[in-house]
Write an enzyme that holds these catalytic residues in place. Structure first.
Site, PDB file in Angstrom:
ATOM      1  N   ASN A 245       0.500  -1.558   0.262  1.00  0.00           N
ATOM      2  CA  ASN A 245       0.163  -0.423  -0.183  1.00  0.00           C
ATOM      3  C   ASN A 245       0.501   0.934  -0.063  1.00  0.00           C
ATOM      4  O   ASN A 245       1.256   1.897   0.656  1.00  0.00           O
ATOM      5  CB  ASN A 245      -1.269  -0.151   0.975  1.00  0.00           C
ATOM      6  CG  ASN A 245      -1.730   1.622   1.597  1.00  0.00           C
ATOM      7  OD1 ASN A 245      -1.693   1.667   0.788  1.00  0.00           O
ATOM      8  ND2 ASN A 245      -2.734   1.477   2.883  1.00  0.00           N
ATOM      9  N   TRP A 246       1.015   1.452  -1.546  1.00  0.00           N
ATOM     10  CA  TRP A 246       1.796   2.562  -1.051  1.00  0.00           C
ATOM     11  C   TRP A 246       1.470   4.165  -0.677  1.00  0.00           C
ATOM     12  O   TRP A 246       2.745   5.129  -0.313  1.00  0.00           O
ATOM     13  CB  TRP A 246       2.311   3.160  -3.266  1.00  0.00           C
ATOM     14  CG  TRP A 246       3.092   1.643  -3.347  1.00  0.00           C
ATOM     15  CD1 TRP A 246       3.234   0.800  -2.885  1.00  0.00           C
ATOM     16  CD2 TRP A 246       3.512   2.126  -5.393  1.00  0.00           C
ATOM     17  NE1 TRP A 246       3.934  -0.238  -3.500  1.00  0.00           N
ATOM     18  CE2 TRP A 246       3.759   0.747  -4.905  1.00  0.00           C
ATOM     19  CE3 TRP A 246       3.279   2.992  -5.848  1.00  0.00           C
ATOM     20  CZ2 TRP A 246       4.411   0.734  -6.305  1.00  0.00           C
ATOM     21  CZ3 TRP A 246       3.587   2.448  -7.129  1.00  0.00           C
ATOM     22  CH2 TRP A 246       4.302   1.008  -7.367  1.00  0.00           C
ATOM     23  N   LYS A 247       0.305   4.502  -0.022  1.00  0.00           N
ATOM     24  CA  LYS A 247      -0.263   5.763   0.899  1.00  0.00           C
ATOM     25  C   LYS A 247       0.001   6.460  -0.975  1.00  0.00           C
ATOM     26  O   LYS A 247       0.028   6.602  -1.728  1.00  0.00           O
ATOM     27  CB  LYS A 247       0.055   5.811   1.855  1.00  0.00           C
ATOM     28  CG  LYS A 247      -0.141   4.370   2.605  1.00  0.00           C
ATOM     29  CD  LYS A 247      -0.136   4.634   4.196  1.00  0.00           C
ATOM     30  CE  LYS A 247       0.104   2.942   4.629  1.00  0.00           C
ATOM     31  NZ  LYS A 247       0.039   3.185   5.972  1.00  0.00           N
TER      32      LYS A 247
ATOM     33  N   HIS B 242      -9.364   0.695   5.020  1.00  0.00           N
ATOM     34  CA  HIS B 242      -8.399   1.501   5.775  1.00  0.00           C
ATOM     35  C   HIS B 242      -8.692   2.722   6.658  1.00  0.00           C
ATOM     36  O   HIS B 242      -9.254   3.194   6.862  1.00  0.00           O
ATOM     37  CB  HIS B 242      -7.465   2.093   4.534  1.00  0.00           C
ATOM     38  CG  HIS B 242      -5.521   1.987   5.299  1.00  0.00           C
ATOM     39  ND1 HIS B 242      -5.651   3.056   6.002  1.00  0.00           N
ATOM     40  CD2 HIS B 242      -4.590   1.047   5.452  1.00  0.00           C
ATOM     41  CE1 HIS B 242      -4.160   2.738   6.270  1.00  0.00           C
ATOM     42  NE2 HIS B 242      -3.909   1.313   5.806  1.00  0.00           N
TER      43      HIS B 242
ATOM     44  N   GLU C  49      -6.733   4.883   7.653  1.00  0.00           N
ATOM     45  CA  GLU C  49      -6.134   6.963   7.016  1.00  0.00           C
ATOM     46  C   GLU C  49      -8.036   6.977   6.569  1.00  0.00           C
ATOM     47  O   GLU C  49      -8.102   8.040   7.046  1.00  0.00           O
ATOM     48  CB  GLU C  49      -5.401   6.511   6.239  1.00  0.00           C
ATOM     49  CG  GLU C  49      -4.410   5.725   7.222  1.00  0.00           C
ATOM     50  CD  GLU C  49      -2.672   5.297   6.686  1.00  0.00           C
ATOM     51  OE1 GLU C  49      -2.898   5.488   5.558  1.00  0.00           O
ATOM     52  OE2 GLU C  49      -1.996   5.081   7.276  1.00  0.00           O
TER      53      GLU C  49
ATOM     54  N   GLU D 299      -4.851  -4.872  10.457  1.00  0.00           N
ATOM     55  CA  GLU D 299      -4.029  -3.576  10.909  1.00  0.00           C
ATOM     56  C   GLU D 299      -4.596  -2.822  12.346  1.00  0.00           C
ATOM     57  O   GLU D 299      -5.202  -1.696  12.295  1.00  0.00           O
ATOM     58  CB  GLU D 299      -4.599  -2.114  10.124  1.00  0.00           C
ATOM     59  CG  GLU D 299      -4.090  -3.270   8.278  1.00  0.00           C
ATOM     60  CD  GLU D 299      -3.493  -2.702   7.169  1.00  0.00           C
ATOM     61  OE1 GLU D 299      -2.729  -3.069   6.891  1.00  0.00           O
ATOM     62  OE2 GLU D 299      -4.077  -1.467   6.969  1.00  0.00           O
TER      63      GLU D 299
ATOM     64  N   GLY E 120       2.915   2.510  10.584  1.00  0.00           N
ATOM     65  CA  GLY E 120       3.873   3.615  10.629  1.00  0.00           C
ATOM     66  C   GLY E 120       4.488   3.899  12.060  1.00  0.00           C
ATOM     67  O   GLY E 120       5.262   4.842  11.871  1.00  0.00           O
TER      68      GLY E 120
ATOM     69  N   SER F 163       3.529  -1.786  10.488  1.00  0.00           N
ATOM     70  CA  SER F 163       5.166  -2.323  10.595  1.00  0.00           C
ATOM     71  C   SER F 163       5.556  -3.668   9.865  1.00  0.00           C
ATOM     72  O   SER F 163       6.944  -3.042  11.019  1.00  0.00           O
ATOM     73  CB  SER F 163       5.625  -1.689  11.808  1.00  0.00           C
ATOM     74  OG  SER F 163       5.129  -0.155  12.519  1.00  0.00           O
TER      75      SER F 163
ATOM     76  N   GLY G 107       2.733  -0.986   4.314  1.00  0.00           N
ATOM     77  CA  GLY G 107       3.435   0.423   3.877  1.00  0.00           C
ATOM     78  C   GLY G 107       4.557   0.989   3.646  1.00  0.00           C
ATOM     79  O   GLY G 107       5.044   0.384   2.485  1.00  0.00           O
ATOM     80  N   GLY G 108       5.124   1.478   4.753  1.00  0.00           N
ATOM     81  CA  GLY G 108       6.708   2.306   4.039  1.00  0.00           C
ATOM     82  C   GLY G 108       7.544   1.014   3.499  1.00  0.00           C
ATOM     83  O   GLY G 108       8.451   1.689   2.871  1.00  0.00           O
TER      84      GLY G 108
HETATM   85  P1  13P Z   1       2.836   0.370   8.105  1.00  0.00           P
HETATM   86  O1  13P Z   1       3.370  -0.894   7.346  1.00  0.00           O
HETATM   87  O2  13P Z   1       3.533   2.094   7.275  1.00  0.00           O
HETATM   88  O3  13P Z   1       2.990   0.621   9.104  1.00  0.00           O
HETATM   89  O4  13P Z   1       2.096   0.761   6.876  1.00  0.00           O
HETATM   90  C1  13P Z   1       0.688  -0.410   7.671  1.00  0.00           C
HETATM   91  C2  13P Z   1      -0.654   0.085   6.344  1.00  0.00           C
HETATM   92  O5  13P Z   1      -1.121   0.842   6.724  1.00  0.00           O
HETATM   93  C3  13P Z   1      -0.567  -0.860   5.229  1.00  0.00           C
HETATM   94  O6  13P Z   1      -2.199  -0.630   4.531  1.00  0.00           O
END
Ligand code: 13P
Length: 251
Positions: free
Chosen positions: A9-11, A95, A97, A167, A173, A212, A233-234
């Site tokens: 998930n590149w956000k 998600h 977010e 999640e 994050g 994470s 994510g990251g």
């Molecule tokens: P991180 O891997 O950056 O913690 O993000 C997880 C995430 O929200 C994937 O959708």
């Protein structure tokens, strides 16, 4: 057997340049990922570019969100048929977010889920508790409420063509990963909840862990019985890290 899925998930990250570098790196190391299906979910504006770059590979494409309506006056939104037009297989829904920063409800998420499934997209439904909810000991209630929004509307069968991503919001994050046991406990709860409605759907349901995940902690998470891969994510913005996570599914 459930095929593990590692989805990036590149956000809201990336540029044409950085995406080209990332995709180049992923394509180069793809041969070392033997068991997992890999997917990337770029920002919507880059979907077409990523689709053409990934042509001929087995990396799947996904979107980070979709609207529940087929077309019309919804400024800034995109529809399921638009995602299908560019070869998307997956779409991330609910998600944390979207839920916390943009006020999206269980109900709205469920309507998007239905629209995605009807179009033949595979929803990756995100569920998970806030830190204060975990501290109050209501993790299972929160996750159950988020899942019930779908089950009440469509029945557990609807999850047969979907993926669930657990999640925990406090792990996203933050560098603070749930321990394999903490994650497994919730994953088993999710599978058990679906099994009460439909044992076959529960047995085939892929439940990803997100929060994470890195190359260095993926293997210990993925070896747990009910963890079928990750939503990353990251670490998905770095080809070496992303591929290392994919390789953590190799047996
Ligand atoms: P991180 O891997 O950056 O913690 O993000 C997880 C995430 O929200 C994937 O959708």
């Amino acid at each position: 057997m459930r095929k593990p899925l590692v989805a990036g998930n590149w956000k809201m990250n990336g540029s044409l340049d950085s995406i080209n570098t990332l995709l180049g790196g992923i394509k180069e190391g793809l041969g070392n990922v033997s068991e997992a299906e890999l997917a990337v979910c770029p920002p919507a504006i880059y979907i077409q570019h990523v689709a053409s770059s990934l042509k001929g590979t087995n990396v799947a494409l996904g979107a980070q969100d979709v609207n529940d309506k087929p077309a019309g006056a919804h400024t800034g939104e995109h529809s399921v048929s638009m995602l299908k037009d560019f070869g998307c297989k997956y779409v991330i829904l609910g998600h944390s977010e979207r839920r916390t920063l943009y006020g999206e409800t269980d109900d709205f998420t469920a309507r998007k889920f239905i629209a995605a499934r009807e179009a033949g997209l595979v929803p990756i439904l995100c569920v998970g508790e806030l830190l204060e909810e975990r501290e109050q000991g209501i993790t299972e209630q929160v996750v159950a409420r988020q899942l019930d929004a779908i089950i009440d509307l469509e029945g557990a069968g609807a999850l047969g063509a979907a993926v669930v991503a657990y999640e925990p919001v406090w792990a996203i994050g933050t560098g603070k990963t749930a321990t394999p046991d903490q994650a497994q406990e919730v994953h088993a709860f999710i599978r058990g909840m679906v099994a009460k409605e439909d044992a076959e759907v529960a047995a085939g349901l892929r439940i990803l862990y997100g929060g994470s995940v890195k190359g260095s902690n993926a293997a210990e998470l993925f070896q747990m019985t009910d963890i079928d891969g990750g939503l990353i994510g990251g670490a998905s913005l770095d080809a070496t890290e992303f591929l290392a996570i994919g390789q953590a599914c190799n047996s």
